[in-house]
Scaffold this motif. Structure first.
Motif, PDB file in Angstrom:
ATOM      1  N   ASP A 144       0.820  -1.212   0.000  1.00 41.49           N
ATOM      2  CA  ASP A 144       0.000   0.000   0.000  1.00 41.49           C
ATOM      3  C   ASP A 144       0.855   1.264   0.000  1.00 41.49           C
ATOM      4  O   ASP A 144       0.612   2.185  -0.790  1.00 41.49           O
ATOM      5  CB  ASP A 144      -0.928   0.011   1.208  1.00 41.49           C
ATOM      6  N   VAL A 145       1.848   1.326   0.871  1.00 43.41           N
ATOM      7  CA  VAL A 145       2.639   2.561   0.944  1.00 43.41           C
ATOM      8  C   VAL A 145       3.512   2.711  -0.298  1.00 43.41           C
ATOM      9  O   VAL A 145       3.752   3.843  -0.758  1.00 43.41           O
ATOM     10  CB  VAL A 145       3.472   2.641   2.239  1.00 43.41           C
ATOM     11  N   GLN A 146       3.983   1.595  -0.865  1.00 41.30           N
ATOM     12  CA  GLN A 146       4.718   1.706  -2.122  1.00 41.30           C
ATOM     13  C   GLN A 146       3.792   2.186  -3.238  1.00 41.30           C
ATOM     14  O   GLN A 146       4.204   2.998  -4.077  1.00 41.30           O
ATOM     15  CB  GLN A 146       5.345   0.356  -2.487  1.00 41.30           C
ATOM     16  N   ARG A 147       2.576   1.699  -3.227  1.00 40.47           N
ATOM     17  CA  ARG A 147       1.608   2.167  -4.220  1.00 40.47           C
ATOM     18  C   ARG A 147       1.349   3.663  -4.060  1.00 40.47           C
ATOM     19  O   ARG A 147       1.259   4.406  -5.050  1.00 40.47           O
ATOM     20  CB  ARG A 147       0.295   1.396  -4.106  1.00 40.47           C
ATOM     21  N   ALA A 148       1.226   4.121  -2.816  1.00 41.67           N
ATOM     22  CA  ALA A 148       0.951   5.537  -2.576  1.00 41.67           C
ATOM     23  C   ALA A 148       2.044   6.422  -3.154  1.00 41.67           C
ATOM     24  O   ALA A 148       1.754   7.456  -3.776  1.00 41.67           O
ATOM     25  CB  ALA A 148       0.795   5.788  -1.084  1.00 41.67           C
ATOM     26  N   VAL A 149       3.306   6.051  -2.942  1.00 46.10           N
ATOM     27  CA  VAL A 149       4.415   6.842  -3.480  1.00 46.10           C
ATOM     28  C   VAL A 149       4.353   6.889  -5.006  1.00 46.10           C
ATOM     29  O   VAL A 149       4.549   7.943  -5.631  1.00 46.10           O
ATOM     30  CB  VAL A 149       5.762   6.276  -3.003  1.00 46.10           C
ATOM     31  N   ARG A 150       4.047   5.769  -5.609  1.00 44.59           N
ATOM     32  CA  ARG A 150       3.966   5.719  -7.068  1.00 44.59           C
ATOM     33  C   ARG A 150       2.777   6.536  -7.571  1.00 44.59           C
ATOM     34  O   ARG A 150       2.859   7.217  -8.596  1.00 44.59           O
ATOM     35  CB  ARG A 150       3.876   4.265  -7.521  1.00 44.59           C
ATOM     36  N   TRP A 151       1.659   6.476  -6.838  1.00 42.20           N
ATOM     37  CA  TRP A 151       0.478   7.268  -7.202  1.00 42.20           C
ATOM     38  C   TRP A 151       0.790   8.757  -7.118  1.00 42.20           C
ATOM     39  O   TRP A 151       0.371   9.535  -7.984  1.00 42.20           O
ATOM     40  CB  TRP A 151      -0.676   6.901  -6.267  1.00 42.20           C
ATOM     41  N   ILE A 152       1.506   9.164  -6.076  1.00 41.78           N
ATOM     42  CA  ILE A 152       1.882  10.578  -5.932  1.00 41.78           C
ATOM     43  C   ILE A 152       2.727  11.016  -7.123  1.00 41.78           C
ATOM     44  O   ILE A 152       2.523  12.102  -7.682  1.00 41.78           O
ATOM     45  CB  ILE A 152       2.633  10.795  -4.608  1.00 41.78           C
ATOM     46  N   ARG A 153       3.655  10.185  -7.540  1.00 46.21           N
ATOM     47  CA  ARG A 153       4.481  10.523  -8.704  1.00 46.21           C
ATOM     48  C   ARG A 153       3.624  10.600  -9.971  1.00 46.21           C
ATOM     49  O   ARG A 153       3.838  11.479 -10.816  1.00 46.21           O
ATOM     50  CB  ARG A 153       5.604   9.495  -8.869  1.00 46.21           C
ATOM     51  N   ALA A 154       2.663   9.688 -10.098  1.00 48.47           N
ATOM     52  CA  ALA A 154       1.795   9.709 -11.279  1.00 48.47           C
ATOM     53  C   ALA A 154       0.921  10.954 -11.315  1.00 48.47           C
ATOM     54  O   ALA A 154       0.509  11.402 -12.399  1.00 48.47           O
ATOM     55  CB  ALA A 154       0.922   8.448 -11.300  1.00 48.47           C
ATOM     56  N   HIS A 155       0.623  11.534 -10.135  1.00 48.27           N
ATOM     57  CA  HIS A 155      -0.231  12.718 -10.041  1.00 48.27           C
ATOM     58  C   HIS A 155       0.559  13.959  -9.598  1.00 48.27           C
ATOM     59  O   HIS A 155      -0.002  14.892  -9.026  1.00 48.27           O
ATOM     60  CB  HIS A 155      -1.385  12.446  -9.073  1.00 48.27           C
ATOM     61  N   ALA A 156       1.837  13.942  -9.882  1.00 53.39           N
ATOM     62  CA  ALA A 156       2.712  15.025  -9.418  1.00 53.39           C
ATOM     63  C   ALA A 156       2.268  16.382  -9.941  1.00 53.39           C
ATOM     64  O   ALA A 156       2.301  17.386  -9.218  1.00 53.39           O
ATOM     65  CB  ALA A 156       4.151  14.750  -9.836  1.00 53.39           C
ATOM     66  N   ALA A 157       1.839  16.453 -11.184  1.00 55.66           N
ATOM     67  CA  ALA A 157       1.443  17.739 -11.770  1.00 55.66           C
ATOM     68  C   ALA A 157       0.230  18.324 -11.051  1.00 55.66           C
ATOM     69  O   ALA A 157       0.154  19.535 -10.823  1.00 55.66           O
ATOM     70  CB  ALA A 157       1.151  17.564 -13.256  1.00 55.66           C
ATOM     71  N   ALA A 158      -0.708  17.470 -10.670  1.00 54.75           N
ATOM     72  CA  ALA A 158      -1.926  17.948 -10.014  1.00 54.75           C
ATOM     73  C   ALA A 158      -1.643  18.543  -8.643  1.00 54.75           C
ATOM     74  O   ALA A 158      -2.350  19.462  -8.200  1.00 54.75           O
ATOM     75  CB  ALA A 158      -2.931  16.809  -9.893  1.00 54.75           C
TER      76      ALA A 158
END
Length: 302
Positions: A112-126
């Motif tokens: 879960d926490v690894q997914r969260a970091v990757r999600w943050i990177r995927a939504h970095a522009a927002a």
């Protein structure tokens, strides 16, 4: 570098002066977004709270905050005061929830926490966050999880939407998190409460599944490409023995990774109070300042 007891007045003054360089918080500076969904697992919604500086879309370094609770309890709201403090100083901050035991066993929380970091990177522009400047801070079970973010490569890469994004952060602040489950609990100094929580997290006791416990030990993944660590632990900790942090410190140092361990004399487990974090916040702020805002001046390993 290892500092075995709480620093003295002169060093404390140095930390205070260093932290005062950042701009103080003012009303309206921080934007808050609650219960943002960063994924779902078997109908369980994975949620985070986002705190971002309100400054017309400038790109900021980011900090991920992960709560403790013995792997069985806790909530992202624990870190709200500290998240607002970091955001007011120019960071995009994300406080996470993750799946808890015993309903969800290891490696669910790590995934879960690894997914969260990757999600943050995927939504970095927002969120106006620099995906190449992410740090993480966590306490107790959260300290364990941020240690995984600083040492272990992505464990589950099955989601094609996140496949190109790394789960590794750039630096870690670990507050009294366990790190090494490869040694016998009696040798490690783990008491009955700790054994119970480990059983809830892993689903089995150590003697029943040593390979599983090894797989779940951050210290196993320490290598020369691990990220800089600041480790804080109380010498009076009766739940997570201080030797857990000493072992992680020594492994990181042996691998050539910048690491500092500070032991607070007679402090118990769970000494962090996000509403009044005191020295902990000053230490974390200076560490993040060096590693996320001014990476070129990170000092050599000591």
């Amino acid at each position: 570098m290892r500092i075995r007891t709480l620093f003295g007045p002169l060093l404390l003054l140095t930390w205070i002066l260093a932290s005062s360089i950042a701009a103080p918080a003012r009303a309206g500076e921080v934007k808050f977004e609650k219960d943002v969904m960063y994924g779902t697992v078997e109908e369980t919604k994975l949620l985070l709270d986002a705190f971002t500086p309100d400054d017309a879309g400038q790109k900021h370094p980011g900090i991920v905050l992960i709560h403790g609770g013995g792997f069985v309890a806790g909530d992202k709201g624990f870190y709200t005061p500290l998240a607002r403090r970091f955001a007011a100083k120019g960071y995009a901050v994300f406080s996470l929830n993750y799946r808890l035991a015993p309903k969800s066993r290891y490696p669910a929380a790590v995934d879960d926490v690894q997914r969260a970091v990757r999600w943050i990177r995927a939504h970095a522009a927002a969120y106006h966050v620099d995906p190449d400047r992410l740090g993480a801070l966590g306490d107790s079970a959260g300290g364990y999880l941020v240690s995984m973010l600083g040492t272990r490569a992505t464990r589950d890469n099955s989601d094609p939407a996140l496949a190109k994004f790394s789960s590794r952060v750039q630096c870690v602040v670990d507050l009294y998190g366990p790190s090494d489950f490869t040694i016998a609990p009696s040798v490690a100094g783990v008491g009955p409460q700790g054994l119970f929580l480990l059983g809830q997290f892993f689903g089995k006791q150590p003697e029943q599944a040593m390979e599983l416990y090894k797989d779940g030990s951050p210290i196993i993944y320490v290598a020369k490409d691990s990220v800089p660590f600041l480790i804080l632990h109380g010498t009076g900790d009766m739940l997570v023995p201080p030797d857990q942090s000493r072992r992680l410190h020594d492994a990181l140092k042996a691998a050539g990774v910048p690491v500092t361990l500070i032991e607070f004399y007679k402090y118990p487990h769970g000494f962090l109070n996000p509403a009044a974090p005191g020295q902990t916040a000053l230490l974390a702020e200076e560490f993040f300042e060096r590693n996320l805002k001014a990476p070129a001046i990170v000092p050599p390993v000591q």
